[in-house]
Design an enzyme around this catalytic site. Structure first.
Site, PDB file in Angstrom:
ATOM      1  N   LYS A 124       1.042  -1.392  -0.013  1.00 14.95           N
ATOM      2  CA  LYS A 124       0.010  -0.037   0.151  1.00 14.95           C
ATOM      3  C   LYS A 124       0.887   1.335   0.100  1.00 14.95           C
ATOM      4  O   LYS A 124       0.212   2.333  -0.131  1.00 14.95           O
ATOM      5  CB  LYS A 124      -0.707   0.127   1.096  1.00 14.95           C
ATOM      6  CG  LYS A 124      -1.712  -1.204   1.381  1.00 14.95           C
ATOM      7  CD  LYS A 124      -2.684  -1.406   0.023  1.00 14.95           C
ATOM      8  CE  LYS A 124      -3.201  -2.805   0.077  1.00 14.95           C
ATOM      9  NZ  LYS A 124      -2.400  -3.870   0.153  1.00 14.95           N
ATOM     10  N   SER A 517      -4.633 -11.189  -2.281  1.00 16.90           N
ATOM     11  CA  SER A 517      -3.233 -11.039  -2.192  1.00 16.90           C
ATOM     12  C   SER A 517      -2.826 -11.039  -3.694  1.00 16.90           C
ATOM     13  O   SER A 517      -2.979 -11.926  -4.356  1.00 16.90           O
ATOM     14  CB  SER A 517      -2.445 -11.950  -1.273  1.00 16.90           C
ATOM     15  OG  SER A 517      -1.219 -11.827  -1.606  1.00 16.90           O
TER      16      SER A 517
END
Length: 609
Positions: A124, A517
């Site tokens: 992120k 993921s």
């Protein structure tokens, strides 16, 4: 001609106090009037992808000073998705993206910095900094910490390359002994750097090359190699040049929004599809485009996914190939070069380091260049020694992988598949679309019809999988895990890994309004929009329903008639859009605020005020 932004706090009698404070940070008379460059670091000892960044900010700062700028470093937070995975910590991962973007904006605007070097790496952090760069629109160069070396394990007589996902899969497989599991665990993550496959972190760092905001090699050269140091040194020199071009020569062509245009975003998505990148990149590119005020949507992604082939398969899609192998084959510039030869790119777009992407490819694509320094750069190999130290080895492959017929990177004629590595599916269960990483789906299940097994949380689904309650032919539906419903849109790496460990990777599907993921593979369909918490049809699925998935035709369909769907909706609206069972989940005030303002995955889970 624009004034330096920093002039606001460095010039004029009324800024004597501010200059006094600047002097206390080490600035001298001759520094006032130079560009002040924010070195945006993300060092933390929590995250292997960032553990080696502590001194790299000062490395960049020294180059900035030498080039005639003033460097001022600050830090953002960084969440490790792998460590946060499988518990409530994952609720904070996606929201941290917005927090990172805001923190960069706060620091840069509060102190009137003129330009930025963004030192990122993991999931992120690169997206958060990218959103900030688009929002601020001041000169920027991205340089990441680099990929981890792949792990090596001697297993039952053979040596194999492994990564974090392998350790998770064997841990859930009862056929492995405790000692074997421990060996995988110790070997999976041998060095500093972002996890070694084409997971979210590496995908995003590769995409910054395609966007034109980072230097060649940024996404592929391992964190431990001495040649990666060159990227940091060059970034420090380059950012001063860019700042002077904008503020002293009125050259706005080097600003982020001038470089990351719609054409550049389409180039980045084209790359992502061709390399089978993480599905999370869809969220992040949509969010960055939103900050840049670029009209880039799911429709653009859908259109690209129908015509861009898969030119590279990297773990988790191909378990024996990792980022170090991509680098040996010429890295991202090589994939972009093949896409260009297939007429799938707009190479007229500018970059921070060359006038156009075409110029960059002429110089850096190993198939078209004759520069021995470029060849040597892409021969940079892993060192094979566990370490947390950047630039700590200087080993080289003896040869490059230039085989475009059977190598790690293929040309369009010999593509792994003519259909791209990502696909957007639409249907009555996902009116605004959902995403599947087709590069990780076995050909035998590109069309799949199964029976819904519905779970109100990831935790409940994991319990059922590990309890052997899921059978071949099931479609595991996990809902109320979207941006608002989670809140935070958890990743589903554990469910997909556990399905694989149970031998169900090719026999089941997983559908969720959460996300996956970059390490996930199999028939894993995420980002279902609208999400359940917003009244999406995924909230109306019941155990025993039949769900049809047709990737070639880009559809996903819940097999109930319109009248049944309407009746279920009426009943659910009367109850409210929330999980049927209360979840053991602590949602803090910070997460509640996030949930109040976030949007669906189809819009990048961006904030709306």
């Amino acid at each position: 001609m624009p004034d330096y932004r920093s002039k606001t706090s460095t010039h004029g009698r009324n800024m004597a106090g501010a200059r006094g404070l600047w002097r206390a940070t080490g600035m001298k008379d001759e520094d006032f009037g130079k560009p002040i460059i924010a070195v945006v670091n993300s060092f933390t000892q929590f995250v292997p992808g960032h553990v080696h960044l502590k001194d790299l900010g000062q490395l960049v700062a020294a180059e900035i000073q030498a080039a005639g700028g003033v460097a001022k470093e600050f830090n953002t937070i960084a969440v490790d998705d792998g460590i946060a995975m499988g518990h409530d910590g994952m609720l904070y991962s996606l929201p941290s993206r917005d927090l990172i973007a805001d923190s960069v904006e706060y620091m840069v605007n509060a102190h009137c910095a003129d330009a930025m070097v963004c030192i990122s790496n993991c999931d992120k952090i690169t997206p958060g900094m990218l959103m900030a760069a688009m929002r601020l629109n001041i000169p920027v160069v991205f340089v990441s910490g680099g990929p981890m070396e792949a792990g090596k394990v001697k297993f039952r007589g053979d040596e194999k390359a492994i990564d974090l996902v392998d350790a998770m899969v064997v841990a859930a497989d009862d056929s492995y002994t405790d000692e074997e599991v421990a060996e995988f665990e110790r070997s999976a993550c041998p060095t500093c750097g972002s996890c070694s496959g084409m997971f979210t972190a590496n995908s995003m760092n590769c995409l910054t090359e395609a966007l034109g905001l980072s230097l060649p090699g940024n996404g592929s050269i391992v964190a431990t190699h001495a040649n990666r140091k060159k990227l940091f040194l060059k970034a420090g020199q380059l950012i001063v040049e860019l700042a002077k071009r904008y503020y002293e020569q009125n050259d706005a062509s080097i600003l982020p929004r001038s470089i990351a245009t719609k054409a550049a975003f389409k180039n980045a998505m084209t790359l992502d599809i061709a390399m089978g990148g993480s599905t999370n990149t869809v969220l992040h590119l949509l969010a960055a485009a939103n900050e840049a005020e670029v009209d880039f949507t799911m429709d653009d992604i859908d259109e690209l996914s129908r015509r861009v082939p898969v030119l590279s398969k990297v773990a988790p899609a191909k378990q024996d190939v990792h980022m170090e192998d991509v680098h040996r084959a010429g890295g991202i510039m090589a994939i972009l070069g093949e896409l260009d030869r297939a007429n799938l790119l707009d190479v007229s777009v500018p970059t921070v380091h060359e006038k156009t992407l075409k110029d960059a490819l002429d110089k850096w694509d190993i198939i078209r260049t004759e520069d021995p320094e470029v060849y040597e750069f892409y021969r940079s190999s892993p060192g094979g020694v566990p370490t947390q130290v950047a630039f700590s080895q200087n080993r080289y492959y003896s040869t490059l992988d230039g085989d475009r017929e059977k190598g790690v990177i293929r040309n369009a004629e010999h593509a792994f598949s003519k259909d791209g590595g990502l696909a957007v599916l639409y249907g009555n269960i996902a009116l605004d679309g959902c995403i599947v990483k087709t590069a990780g789906v076995d050909e035998s299940i590109l069309k799949f019809t199964g029976t819904a097994r519905v779970f109100e949380s990831q935790d409940a689904a994991v319990e059922a999988i590990l309890g052997n309650e899921i059978k071949a032919g099931d479609v595991v539906v996990i809902r109320y895990e979207g941006p608002r419903g989670g809140p935070g849109m958890q990743e589903m790496l554990y469910p997909t890994s556990y399905l694989k460990s149970k031998g169900l990777g090719k026999d089941c599907a997983l559908v969720t309004d959460g996300r996956f993921s970059g390490g996930s593979s199999g028939l894993s369909i995420g980002h279902v929009s609208p999400e359940a918490a917003e009244g999406g049809a995924i909230g109306l699925v019941e155990d025993g329903d039949t769900i049809e998935i047709d990737i070639p035709n880009r559809t996903i369909h819940l097999n109930i008639d319109d009248a049944t769907m309407a009746h279920r909706r009426t009943v659910q609206e009367a109850k409210g859009w929330h999980p049927k069972e209360e979840r053991k989940r602590k949602v803090s005030k910070a997460l509640k605020v996030y949930a109040m303002h976030t949007t669906s995955a189809a819009k990048g889970a961006v904030r709306v005020l």
